[in-house]
Design an enzyme around this catalytic site. Structure first.
Site, PDB file in Angstrom:
ATOM      1  N   LYS A  94       0.836  -1.196   0.000  1.00 50.71           N
ATOM      2  CA  LYS A  94       0.000   0.000   0.000  1.00 50.71           C
ATOM      3  C   LYS A  94       0.870   1.244   0.000  1.00 50.71           C
ATOM      4  O   LYS A  94       0.622   2.208  -0.742  1.00 50.71           O
ATOM      5  CB  LYS A  94      -0.906   0.015   1.228  1.00 50.71           C
ATOM      6  CG  LYS A  94      -1.746   1.280   1.355  1.00 50.71           C
ATOM      7  CD  LYS A  94      -2.153   1.578   2.779  1.00 50.71           C
ATOM      8  CE  LYS A  94      -0.979   2.068   3.611  1.00 50.71           C
ATOM      9  NZ  LYS A  94      -1.382   2.484   4.972  1.00 50.71           N
ATOM     10  N   GLY A 133      -4.627   7.376   5.951  1.00 54.00           N
ATOM     11  CA  GLY A 133      -3.683   8.416   6.305  1.00 54.00           C
ATOM     12  C   GLY A 133      -2.904   8.932   5.118  1.00 54.00           C
ATOM     13  O   GLY A 133      -2.636  10.132   5.002  1.00 54.00           O
ATOM     14  N   SER A 148       4.960  10.380  10.771  1.00 50.39           N
ATOM     15  CA  SER A 148       6.005  10.642   9.773  1.00 50.39           C
ATOM     16  C   SER A 148       5.393  11.030   8.434  1.00 50.39           C
ATOM     17  O   SER A 148       6.073  11.595   7.577  1.00 50.39           O
ATOM     18  CB  SER A 148       6.884   9.401   9.593  1.00 50.39           C
ATOM     19  OG  SER A 148       6.155   8.348   8.982  1.00 50.39           O
ATOM     20  N   GLU A 162       3.467   0.018  12.926  1.00 49.11           N
ATOM     21  CA  GLU A 162       2.325  -0.674  12.329  1.00 49.11           C
ATOM     22  C   GLU A 162       2.366  -2.182  12.574  1.00 49.11           C
ATOM     23  O   GLU A 162       1.355  -2.871  12.427  1.00 49.11           O
ATOM     24  CB  GLU A 162       2.266  -0.403  10.830  1.00 49.11           C
ATOM     25  CG  GLU A 162       3.416  -0.997  10.037  1.00 49.11           C
ATOM     26  CD  GLU A 162       3.507  -0.409   8.639  1.00 49.11           C
ATOM     27  OE1 GLU A 162       3.614  -1.184   7.692  1.00 49.11           O
ATOM     28  OE2 GLU A 162       3.464   0.840   8.503  1.00 49.11           O
ATOM     29  N   ARG A 200      -4.845   2.182  18.923  1.00 49.20           N
ATOM     30  CA  ARG A 200      -4.475   0.767  18.856  1.00 49.20           C
ATOM     31  C   ARG A 200      -4.013   0.217  20.198  1.00 49.20           C
ATOM     32  O   ARG A 200      -4.207  -0.965  20.476  1.00 49.20           O
ATOM     33  CB  ARG A 200      -3.400   0.563  17.778  1.00 49.20           C
ATOM     34  CG  ARG A 200      -3.964   0.638  16.372  1.00 49.20           C
ATOM     35  CD  ARG A 200      -2.916   0.483  15.293  1.00 49.20           C
ATOM     36  NE  ARG A 200      -3.569   0.309  13.985  1.00 49.20           N
ATOM     37  CZ  ARG A 200      -2.930   0.395  12.820  1.00 49.20           C
ATOM     38  NH1 ARG A 200      -1.629   0.651  12.792  1.00 49.20           N
ATOM     39  NH2 ARG A 200      -3.592   0.219  11.697  1.00 49.20           N
TER      40      ARG A 200
END
Length: 455
Positions: A30, A113, A188, A335, A366
């Site tokens: 992605k 995002g 970032s 992630e 999360r």
């Protein structure tokens, strides 16, 4: 943490009856696909993306660029197995034809995002207003770093002072650019967003990060590498520049033929299955060199009890039948936290996952979500200031809520391999970055799946 809706259909996570032994072809990255789309759209000539990921996030990016005037032509995948590539469909490609960016247009960012942060700088180069809107959760995700930076570089943005979506970027056909100071400690992507469009700014850009430690540095390195691959001149801290400063020189970008790597972060649940079941999983086309954060799984999962071998065919990961706890700083690879937490909940000793306070601002909070959902299955997870402490306990079945977060859903599937009765709420949310996850998962398990229990 946003409230999860009343759960739609529950997906019974399959229990592994034995060691898995499978080859899993993971779709394209992605992160690479969406960066590639932006760079191709800003180039001076047409380019190609081969083996792109087709998921909700990437289709939102492609459609957003189309609404601003960019041509994106999709070739159908080949049905010939001999031509099948790492996209799992074989031969699919997107031809990107740059055009004059223009409004008025409305961009649906969903909860992506990369779309909500990478496209406002592109919109500032368009001629006319571009409105950005998305899912309710997108309104809660930080965007102030991009908004404030673009304003200081000459853009006009209406956000009613929220520093978040929805908002309208009033493109003037060009942007001055220049030096800008931002605090990108919450994402970032704030840095990457400015760098990707910077070659088209009149003065380029000098981005100076002034906050606490930057998370997810591999993603910034990915942005820099991809910029250089299309002809941009980028000075970075790694190339001898100042710490926390990136400079991009204005200039034309070249159209390229980009082959998208498999998404290594999306390979995580499949590698975890080898670790949890003491089996073996091969991921074809794993790159020898990459900026993807998922490459860290080789080291992390090896430390947790497995072993791996990288060959021309791909990466083969083998579990030992034992899972060890780990104390690890995940600040660069945040992630991966949900999948690592799932494995750690099944380990033979405690784990501490550090450096990931920024995960509270992702698709959901999360850290809070993992704590709540694992504990409701009988676990013992404690939130820390910047991460999680996980003490393994015997787990039991139950509903694992996902909060519309794809990585919560795959974490639940990992736990379900070893814990009967785990039901995943809204497993369809995995389509955000990993289409057809349930089919890939059951296909990997094959005969290593426990028979369904009759009611």
């Amino acid at each position: 943490m946003t409230e999860s809706p009343v759960h739609p259909a529950l997906w019974p996570a399959p229990v592994a009856a034995g060691a898995v032994d499978a080859t899993v072809t993971v779709p394209g990255s992605k992160s690479v696909t969406n960066r590639g789309l932006v760079l191709a759209a800003l180039s001076s000539e047409p380019g190609w993306l081969r083996r792109p990921l087709r998921s909700r996030d990437t289709l939102l990016m492609a459609e957003a660029l189309r609404t601003m005037g960019v041509g994106i032509e999709e070739t159908a995948p080949s049905s010939d197995a001999a031509t099948a590539g790492a996209d799992g469909g074989g031969g699919e490609a997107w031809r990107v034809i740059p055009a004059g960016l223009h409004g008025p247009a409305t961009v649906d960012v969903g909860n992506a995002g990369t779309v909500m942060r990478f496209l406002p700088p592109v919109a500032a180069l368009a001629d006319g207003p571009i409105r950005f809107d998305g899912d309710p959760r997108s309104y809660e995700r930080p965007l102030d770093g991009v908004i404030n930076a673009l304003r200081s570089l000459g853009a006009r943005i209406d956000d009613d002072g929220r520093g978040a979506l929805p908002m309208t970027v009033h493109g003037g056909g060009a942007l001055d650019g220049g030096a800008v100071r931002i605090d990108a400690s919450s994402s970032s992507q704030f840095v990457s967003a400015l760098l990707l469009s910077a070659p088209r700014f009149n003065q380029g850009v000098e981005v100076r990060h002034v906050g606490s430690a930057l998370p997810s540095m591999p993603h910034i390195r990915m942005t820099v590498d991809m910029l250089r691959s299309v002809g941009a001149q980028v000075d970075t801290p790694e190339s001898g520049g100042e710490p926390n400063v990136w400079r991009v020189t204005p200039g034309a970008l070249l159209g390229r033929d980009l082959i998208v790597e498999p998404d290594l972060s999306n390979a995580q649940p499949f590698l975890a299955a080898a670790l949890v079941t003491g089996g073996r999983v091969t991921i074809p086309d794993w790159p020898e060199r990459t900026t993807q954060p998922g490459d860290a799984l080789r080291e992390i999962f090896t430390a947790m009890g497995g072993s791996c071998e990288l060959t021309e065919q791909g990466l083969t990961f083998t579990g030992s039948g034992r899972i060890h706890g780990i104390d690890v700083d995940l600040s660069e690879v945040g992630e991966l936290t949900p999948g690592i937490a799932a494995v750690a909940a099944l380990a033979d000793s405690p784990s501490t996952l550090r450096g990931v306070a920024h995960l509270r601002l992702h698709e959901t909070d999360r850290l809070a979500a993992l704590t709540k959902e694992i504990n409701e299955l009988g676990g013992d997870v404690t939130e820390t200031e910047d991460g999680l402490h996980i003490r393994p306990r015997p787990l039991h079945g139950g509903i694992f809520h996902t909060y519309e977060d794809h990585r919560l859903a795959t974490a639940a599937a990992i736990i379900g391999l070893a814990v009967p009765g785990v039901q995943v709420e809204n497993v369809a949310t995995t389509a955000k970055t990993l289409p057809d996850f349930p089919a890939l998962w059951t296909g990997m398990l094959g005969e290593a799946t426990a028979p369904a229990r009759r009611g």
